[in-house]
Design a protein around this motif. Structure first.
Motif, PDB file in Angstrom:
ATOM      1  N   LYS A  56       0.986  -1.075  -0.080  1.00  0.00           N
ATOM      2  CA  LYS A  56       0.055   0.035   0.042  1.00  0.00           C
ATOM      3  C   LYS A  56       0.854   1.380   0.135  1.00  0.00           C
ATOM      4  O   LYS A  56       0.597   2.261  -0.738  1.00  0.00           O
ATOM      5  CB  LYS A  56      -0.938  -0.133   1.230  1.00  0.00           C
ATOM      6  CG  LYS A  56      -1.966   1.072   1.269  1.00  0.00           C
ATOM      7  CD  LYS A  56      -2.767   1.201   2.631  1.00  0.00           C
ATOM      8  CE  LYS A  56      -3.717   2.292   2.836  1.00  0.00           C
ATOM      9  NZ  LYS A  56      -4.601   2.086   3.854  1.00  0.00           N
ATOM     10  N   LYS A  66       2.501   1.768  -3.425  1.00  0.00           N
ATOM     11  CA  LYS A  66       1.541   2.045  -4.488  1.00  0.00           C
ATOM     12  C   LYS A  66       1.291   3.762  -4.196  1.00  0.00           C
ATOM     13  O   LYS A  66       1.401   4.482  -5.168  1.00  0.00           O
ATOM     14  CB  LYS A  66       0.135   1.427  -4.312  1.00  0.00           C
ATOM     15  CG  LYS A  66      -0.841   2.007  -5.356  1.00  0.00           C
ATOM     16  CD  LYS A  66      -1.997   0.983  -5.145  1.00  0.00           C
ATOM     17  CE  LYS A  66      -3.346   1.757  -6.090  1.00  0.00           C
ATOM     18  NZ  LYS A  66      -4.715   1.001  -5.763  1.00  0.00           N
ATOM     19  N   ALA A  67       0.969   4.214  -3.200  1.00  0.00           N
ATOM     20  CA  ALA A  67       0.909   5.483  -2.764  1.00  0.00           C
ATOM     21  C   ALA A  67       1.954   6.499  -3.129  1.00  0.00           C
ATOM     22  O   ALA A  67       1.913   7.536  -3.798  1.00  0.00           O
ATOM     23  CB  ALA A  67       0.556   5.636  -1.171  1.00  0.00           C
ATOM     24  N   ARG A  76       4.385   5.563  -5.322  1.00  0.00           N
ATOM     25  CA  ARG A  76       4.398   5.897  -6.834  1.00  0.00           C
ATOM     26  C   ARG A  76       3.503   6.865  -7.508  1.00  0.00           C
ATOM     27  O   ARG A  76       3.520   7.726  -8.175  1.00  0.00           O
ATOM     28  CB  ARG A  76       4.251   4.488  -7.489  1.00  0.00           C
ATOM     29  CG  ARG A  76       5.357   3.682  -7.362  1.00  0.00           C
ATOM     30  CD  ARG A  76       5.184   2.502  -8.476  1.00  0.00           C
ATOM     31  NE  ARG A  76       4.023   1.550  -8.134  1.00  0.00           N
ATOM     32  CZ  ARG A  76       4.213   0.627  -7.155  1.00  0.00           C
ATOM     33  NH1 ARG A  76       5.344   0.367  -6.320  1.00  0.00           N
ATOM     34  NH2 ARG A  76       3.184  -0.078  -6.838  1.00  0.00           N
ATOM     35  N   GLU A  77       2.061   6.789  -6.882  1.00  0.00           N
ATOM     36  CA  GLU A  77       1.081   7.701  -7.340  1.00  0.00           C
ATOM     37  C   GLU A  77       1.411   9.236  -7.028  1.00  0.00           C
ATOM     38  O   GLU A  77       1.253   9.969  -7.786  1.00  0.00           O
ATOM     39  CB  GLU A  77      -0.247   7.227  -6.588  1.00  0.00           C
ATOM     40  CG  GLU A  77      -0.636   6.079  -7.320  1.00  0.00           C
ATOM     41  CD  GLU A  77      -2.065   5.586  -6.339  1.00  0.00           C
ATOM     42  OE1 GLU A  77      -2.414   6.285  -5.525  1.00  0.00           O
ATOM     43  OE2 GLU A  77      -2.471   4.600  -6.759  1.00  0.00           O
ATOM     44  N   ARG A  78       1.884   9.549  -5.892  1.00  0.00           N
ATOM     45  CA  ARG A  78       2.436  10.790  -5.527  1.00  0.00           C
ATOM     46  C   ARG A  78       3.484  11.335  -6.143  1.00  0.00           C
ATOM     47  O   ARG A  78       3.726  12.604  -6.580  1.00  0.00           O
ATOM     48  CB  ARG A  78       2.482  11.122  -3.998  1.00  0.00           C
ATOM     49  CG  ARG A  78       1.197  11.063  -3.181  1.00  0.00           C
ATOM     50  CD  ARG A  78       1.329  11.283  -1.929  1.00  0.00           C
ATOM     51  NE  ARG A  78       1.755  10.010  -1.458  1.00  0.00           N
ATOM     52  CZ  ARG A  78       1.969   9.832   0.058  1.00  0.00           C
ATOM     53  NH1 ARG A  78       2.183  10.671   0.866  1.00  0.00           N
ATOM     54  NH2 ARG A  78       2.064   8.639   0.665  1.00  0.00           N
ATOM     55  N   GLY A  79       4.473  10.406  -6.477  1.00  0.00           N
ATOM     56  CA  GLY A  79       5.737  10.773  -7.065  1.00  0.00           C
ATOM     57  C   GLY A  79       6.649  11.884  -6.336  1.00  0.00           C
ATOM     58  O   GLY A  79       7.229  12.652  -6.835  1.00  0.00           O
ATOM     59  N   THR A 137       7.975  17.639  -5.299  1.00  0.00           N
ATOM     60  CA  THR A 137       6.820  16.809  -6.154  1.00  0.00           C
ATOM     61  C   THR A 137       7.211  16.479  -7.553  1.00  0.00           C
ATOM     62  O   THR A 137       8.524  16.940  -7.603  1.00  0.00           O
ATOM     63  CB  THR A 137       5.475  17.707  -6.168  1.00  0.00           C
ATOM     64  OG1 THR A 137       5.774  18.903  -6.720  1.00  0.00           O
ATOM     65  CG2 THR A 137       5.071  17.970  -4.546  1.00  0.00           C
ATOM     66  N   ARG A 138       6.563  15.715  -8.264  1.00  0.00           N
ATOM     67  CA  ARG A 138       6.802  15.571  -9.577  1.00  0.00           C
ATOM     68  C   ARG A 138       6.861  17.008 -10.222  1.00  0.00           C
ATOM     69  O   ARG A 138       7.824  17.092 -11.179  1.00  0.00           O
ATOM     70  CB  ARG A 138       5.649  14.868 -10.268  1.00  0.00           C
ATOM     71  CG  ARG A 138       5.802  13.305 -10.421  1.00  0.00           C
ATOM     72  CD  ARG A 138       4.733  12.719 -11.109  1.00  0.00           C
ATOM     73  NE  ARG A 138       4.739  11.422 -10.722  1.00  0.00           N
ATOM     74  CZ  ARG A 138       3.855  10.701 -10.352  1.00  0.00           C
ATOM     75  NH1 ARG A 138       2.607  11.203 -10.696  1.00  0.00           N
ATOM     76  NH2 ARG A 138       4.038   9.476  -9.596  1.00  0.00           N
TER      77      ARG A 138
END
Length: 158
Positions: A78, A81-82, A84-87, A121-122
């Motif tokens: 979990k 995944k979080a 990777r999504e936030r980057g 951030t990304r």
């Protein structure tokens, strides 16, 4: 002259041995080791490189034992995944820390610390956050490890 030199060497050896085997010295060594490990582990657990998430999660697990280690293992997928999504990447630095308790015989300690966490951030927008944490520590065969981690709320003013 030889007798005085031998007496001096014997006395110096006795002083060294008593200082080395002193319980207070052993306690201070344990305190210093727990504090140093706690500082390093807190910084690691609050840092992650978005480009190397699996390696970062392995580093997180290496800092922990007991309940915290179980929690990190249970939530690893979990968390990955979080992340990777936030980057986002985060780099934490412990700005101050102290042990509030140490039981050298049981091999446990409690640490409080303040951290400065720089997040990128990304999009590249940097942000800095400051946190106060309390951590439980336990001495293991691999050195001191974190067993718990909790935020310390900032008191209300006025």
């Amino acid at each position: 002259m030889l007798a005085a030199a031998l007496l001096f060497c014997a006395f110096s050896g006795w002083l060294y041995w008593t200082a080395y085997s002193d319980d207070d010295l052993a306690y201070s060594r344990a305190r210093d080791e727990a504090l140093a490990a706690g500082r390093a582990h807190l910084a690691t657990l609050n840092s992650i490189d978005a480009a190397h998430i699996p390696a970062g999660l392995r580093e997180w697990r290496a800092t922990a034992t007991g309940p915290l280690s179980d929690e990190l293992r249970r939530t690893e997928k979990k968390s990955a995944k979080a992340l990777r999504e936030r980057g986002s990447s985060a780099r934490a630095k412990v700005t101050d820390a102290a042990l509030t308790s140490l039981d050298d015989t049981a091999g446990t300690a409690t640490l409080i610390a303040t951290l400065r966490i720089e997040t990128t951030t990304r999009a590249g927008a940097p942000a800095t956050d400051r946190k106060r944490m309390e951590a439980g520590l336990e001495r293991t065969d691999d050195g001191w490890k974190l067993t718990s981690l909790a935020p310390v709320p900032v008191g209300k003013e006025g």
